[in-house]
Motif scaffolding. Structure first.
Motif, PDB file in Angstrom:
ATOM      1  N   VAL A 165      12.434   1.321   3.531  1.00 58.51           N
ATOM      2  CA  VAL A 165      11.799   0.349   4.424  1.00 58.51           C
ATOM      3  C   VAL A 165      12.754  -0.814   4.641  1.00 58.51           C
ATOM      4  N   ILE A 166      13.028  -1.112   5.907  1.00 57.49           N
ATOM      5  CA  ILE A 166      13.806  -2.294   6.270  1.00 57.49           C
ATOM      6  C   ILE A 166      12.858  -3.273   6.950  1.00 57.49           C
ATOM      7  N   ILE A 167      12.731  -4.463   6.400  1.00 55.93           N
ATOM      8  CA  ILE A 167      11.899  -5.494   7.002  1.00 55.93           C
ATOM      9  C   ILE A 167      12.672  -6.157   8.140  1.00 55.93           C
ATOM     10  N   LEU A 168      12.018  -6.294   9.296  1.00 58.57           N
ATOM     11  CA  LEU A 168      12.561  -7.019  10.444  1.00 58.57           C
ATOM     12  C   LEU A 168      11.609  -8.181  10.718  1.00 58.57           C
ATOM     13  N   THR A 169      12.045  -9.411  10.522  1.00 59.95           N
ATOM     14  CA  THR A 169      11.115 -10.527  10.616  1.00 59.95           C
ATOM     15  C   THR A 169      11.819 -11.828  10.960  1.00 59.95           C
ATOM     16  N   ALA A 170      11.039 -12.758  11.509  1.00 65.27           N
ATOM     17  CA  ALA A 170      11.552 -14.105  11.764  1.00 65.27           C
ATOM     18  C   ALA A 170      11.440 -14.983  10.525  1.00 65.27           C
ATOM     19  N   ARG A 171      10.755 -14.521   9.509  1.00 62.72           N
ATOM     20  CA  ARG A 171      10.628 -15.300   8.279  1.00 62.72           C
ATOM     21  C   ARG A 171      11.962 -15.278   7.530  1.00 62.72           C
ATOM     22  N   ASP A 172      12.600 -16.438   7.459  1.00 71.26           N
ATOM     23  CA  ASP A 172      13.955 -16.472   6.909  1.00 71.26           C
ATOM     24  C   ASP A 172      14.092 -17.269   5.621  1.00 71.26           C
ATOM     25  N   SER A 173      12.985 -17.687   5.010  1.00 68.61           N
ATOM     26  CA  SER A 173      13.093 -18.449   3.767  1.00 68.61           C
ATOM     27  C   SER A 173      13.426 -17.523   2.599  1.00 68.61           C
ATOM     28  N   VAL A 174      14.044 -18.097   1.568  1.00 68.76           N
ATOM     29  CA  VAL A 174      14.355 -17.321   0.377  1.00 68.76           C
ATOM     30  C   VAL A 174      13.078 -16.770  -0.246  1.00 68.76           C
ATOM     31  N   GLU A 175      12.013 -17.554  -0.240  1.00 66.23           N
ATOM     32  CA  GLU A 175      10.750 -17.103  -0.823  1.00 66.23           C
ATOM     33  C   GLU A 175      10.209 -15.874  -0.096  1.00 66.23           C
ATOM     34  N   ASP A 176      10.297 -15.884   1.248  1.00 66.04           N
ATOM     35  CA  ASP A 176       9.825 -14.727   2.015  1.00 66.04           C
ATOM     36  C   ASP A 176      10.666 -13.484   1.711  1.00 66.04           C
ATOM     37  N   ARG A 177      11.968 -13.665   1.557  1.00 73.31           N
ATOM     38  CA  ARG A 177      12.831 -12.537   1.219  1.00 73.31           C
ATOM     39  C   ARG A 177      12.458 -11.958  -0.148  1.00 73.31           C
ATOM     40  N   ILE A 178      12.219 -12.860  -1.092  1.00 73.32           N
ATOM     41  CA  ILE A 178      11.846 -12.407  -2.437  1.00 73.32           C
ATOM     42  C   ILE A 178      10.538 -11.629  -2.398  1.00 73.32           C
ATOM     43  N   ILE A 179       9.555 -12.137  -1.670  1.00 71.97           N
ATOM     44  CA  ILE A 179       8.257 -11.460  -1.565  1.00 71.97           C
ATOM     45  C   ILE A 179       8.422 -10.066  -0.956  1.00 71.97           C
ATOM     46  N   GLY A 180       9.192  -9.981   0.125  1.00 72.61           N
ATOM     47  CA  GLY A 180       9.389  -8.698   0.794  1.00 72.61           C
ATOM     48  C   GLY A 180      10.111  -7.689  -0.075  1.00 72.61           C
ATOM     49  N   LEU A 181      11.181  -8.127  -0.723  1.00 71.77           N
ATOM     50  CA  LEU A 181      11.943  -7.212  -1.573  1.00 71.77           C
ATOM     51  C   LEU A 181      11.150  -6.808  -2.811  1.00 71.77           C
ATOM     52  N   ASP A 182      10.419  -7.754  -3.391  1.00 71.08           N
ATOM     53  CA  ASP A 182       9.597  -7.431  -4.558  1.00 71.08           C
ATOM     54  C   ASP A 182       8.439  -6.498  -4.201  1.00 71.08           C
ATOM     55  N   ALA A 183       7.999  -6.556  -2.935  1.00 72.47           N
ATOM     56  CA  ALA A 183       6.914  -5.661  -2.501  1.00 72.47           C
ATOM     57  C   ALA A 183       7.394  -4.232  -2.313  1.00 72.47           C
ATOM     58  N   GLY A 184       8.734  -4.049  -2.297  1.00 73.58           N
ATOM     59  CA  GLY A 184       9.260  -2.685  -2.211  1.00 73.58           C
ATOM     60  C   GLY A 184      10.196  -2.404  -1.061  1.00 73.58           C
ATOM     61  N   ALA A 185      10.607  -3.458  -0.324  1.00 74.19           N
ATOM     62  CA  ALA A 185      11.543  -3.238   0.781  1.00 74.19           C
ATOM     63  C   ALA A 185      12.924  -2.891   0.246  1.00 74.19           C
TER      64      ALA A 185
ATOM     65  N   ASP B  43       0.830  -1.207   0.000  1.00 76.63           N
ATOM     66  CA  ASP B  43       0.000   0.000   0.000  1.00 76.63           C
ATOM     67  C   ASP B  43       0.863   1.255   0.000  1.00 76.63           C
ATOM     68  N   LEU B  44       1.965   1.228   0.760  1.00 77.56           N
ATOM     69  CA  LEU B  44       2.876   2.377   0.820  1.00 77.56           C
ATOM     70  C   LEU B  44       3.477   2.654  -0.554  1.00 77.56           C
ATOM     71  N   ARG B  45       3.931   1.619  -1.235  1.00 71.01           N
ATOM     72  CA  ARG B  45       4.530   1.811  -2.556  1.00 71.01           C
ATOM     73  C   ARG B  45       3.479   2.182  -3.602  1.00 71.01           C
ATOM     74  N   ALA B  46       2.254   1.727  -3.426  1.00 72.26           N
ATOM     75  CA  ALA B  46       1.184   2.115  -4.352  1.00 72.26           C
ATOM     76  C   ALA B  46       0.915   3.614  -4.286  1.00 72.26           C
ATOM     77  N   GLN B  47       1.232   4.235  -3.125  1.00 70.01           N
ATOM     78  CA  GLN B  47       1.087   5.685  -2.970  1.00 70.01           C
ATOM     79  C   GLN B  47       2.314   6.428  -3.509  1.00 70.01           C
ATOM     80  N   ARG B  48       3.226   5.687  -4.131  1.00 65.64           N
ATOM     81  CA  ARG B  48       4.464   6.224  -4.716  1.00 65.64           C
ATOM     82  C   ARG B  48       5.419   6.811  -3.676  1.00 65.64           C
ATOM     83  N   SER B  49       5.291   6.342  -2.440  1.00 69.30           N
ATOM     84  CA  SER B  49       6.221   6.775  -1.403  1.00 69.30           C
ATOM     85  C   SER B  49       7.586   6.127  -1.625  1.00 69.30           C
ATOM     86  N   GLN B  50       8.638   6.925  -1.511  1.00 64.48           N
ATOM     87  CA  GLN B  50      10.004   6.437  -1.686  1.00 64.48           C
ATOM     88  C   GLN B  50      10.720   6.244  -0.343  1.00 64.48           C
ATOM     89  N   ILE B  51      10.000   6.335   0.764  1.00 69.35           N
ATOM     90  CA  ILE B  51      10.629   6.199   2.073  1.00 69.35           C
ATOM     91  C   ILE B  51      11.308   4.837   2.185  1.00 69.35           C
TER      92      ILE B  51
END
Length: 218
Positions: free
Chosen positions: A75-95, A65-73
Motif C-alpha cells: 500500500v502506497i499512501i497518496l495524500t496532502a497530509r504532510d506532517s510527521v505525525e500523519d506519516r507516522i500514523i500511516g506507516l504504523d497502520a501498515g503502509a 482493516d486490510l492489515r487486520a485481515q492479514r493481507s500483505q498487499i
C-alpha cells in the motif's frame, strides 16, 4: 499488474489512471472508503494507492482493516497530509510507502516499481529469471543474447510471469493482470502477446504447459 487506486479527487484520479495505463499497469479506481473495502475483498490487486481523506471510511481505517485481515498487499499512501505525525500514523497502520501531494508521476511510478520488486524479490529495476532479464524502467528485455523493447502489454504479461518464476499461470490469471474492470477482454490477447514476445526473444523465453498455461523458467 493490477493496481487499485482509492482516490476521491477526480482530477488526480484521472491523471493517475492514465499514467498507470501508459506504464502498462491495469488500474481500477474507486472513490470512497466503503467502495474500497468491497474492492479489497476480491484480493485481485497487486498494489493499492490510497488517499487518506475519503468519503465514508477514511483511508487509515481502510488500511487498518486490510492489515487486520492479514493481507500483505503493498500500500502506497497518496495524500496532502504532510506532517510527521500523519506519516507516522500511516506507516504504523501498515503502509509500505507515503507520497505527499502534489507529486510527480515519475516518482509515483518509481515507488510502484520499488514495492513490486519486493513482491518478486528483485533487487533493482531488473526482473530476472534463468537467462531472462527485463528492465521495468525501460521495458527492455534480453534473453540468450537477444535484446528487444517490449510493448506495454507484452511487458505486463512477461512481468506477471516473472513475479512467479517456475509457476504456471493460466490464461485467466494472466488476463487478470492485463485488464482493469471496465476493459473488454479480447479472447486471444494472451496468445498474441506470447507470440510477439517469443518472436522478439526466442521461442523458449516462455514455456507452454499444454492445457494448463505458461511459465518462465526459474
Amino acid at each position: 499488474m493490477r493496481v487499485l487506486l482509492i482516490e476521491d479527487d477526480e482530477m488526480i484520479g484521472e491523471a493517475v489512471v492514465q499514467a498507470l495505463r501508459d506504464a502498462a499497469y491495469a488500474p481500477d479506481w474507486v472513490r470512497d472508503g466503503d467502495a474500497a473495502a468491497g474492492a479489497l475483498l476480491g484480493r485481485e490487486h497487486d498494489v493499492v494507492l490510497l488517499d487518506l481523506n475519503l468519503p465514508g471510511s477514511n483511508g487509515v481505517d481502510v488500511l487498518r482493516d486490510l492489515r487486520a485481515q492479514r493481507s500483505q498487499i503493498p500500500v502506497i499512501i497518496l495524500t496532502a497530509r504532510d506532517s510527521v505525525e500523519d506519516r507516522i500514523i500511516g506507516l504504523d497502520a501498515g503502509a509500505d510507502d507515503y507520497l505527499v501531494k502534489p507529486f510527480e508521476i515519475g516518482e509515483l511510478l518509481a515507488r510502484l516499481r520499488a514495492v513490486t520488486r519486493r513482491l518478486g524479490e528483485h533487487r533493482d529495476s531488473k526482473m530476472t529469471s534463468g537467462g531472462l532479464v527485463v528492465d521495468a524502467a525501460t521495458h527492455m528485455a534480453t534473453y540468450e543474447g537477444r535484446e528487444a523493447r517490449l510493448t506495454s502489454r507484452e511487458f505486463a504479461l512477461l512481468g506477471a510471469l516473472l513475479m512467479r518464476p517456475g509457476t504456471v499461470l493460466s490464461r485467466e490469471q494472466l488476463e487478470q493482470k492485463l485488464y482493469a474492470w471496465e476493459e473488454h477482454i479480447e479472447s486471444n490477447t494472451v496468445e498474441v502477446l506470447i507470440h510477439g514476445i517469443r518472436k522478439k526473444l526466442g521461442a523458449s523465453a516462455i514455456r507452454n504447459v499444454r492445457g494448463v498455461g505458461w511459465l518462465v523458467e526459474k
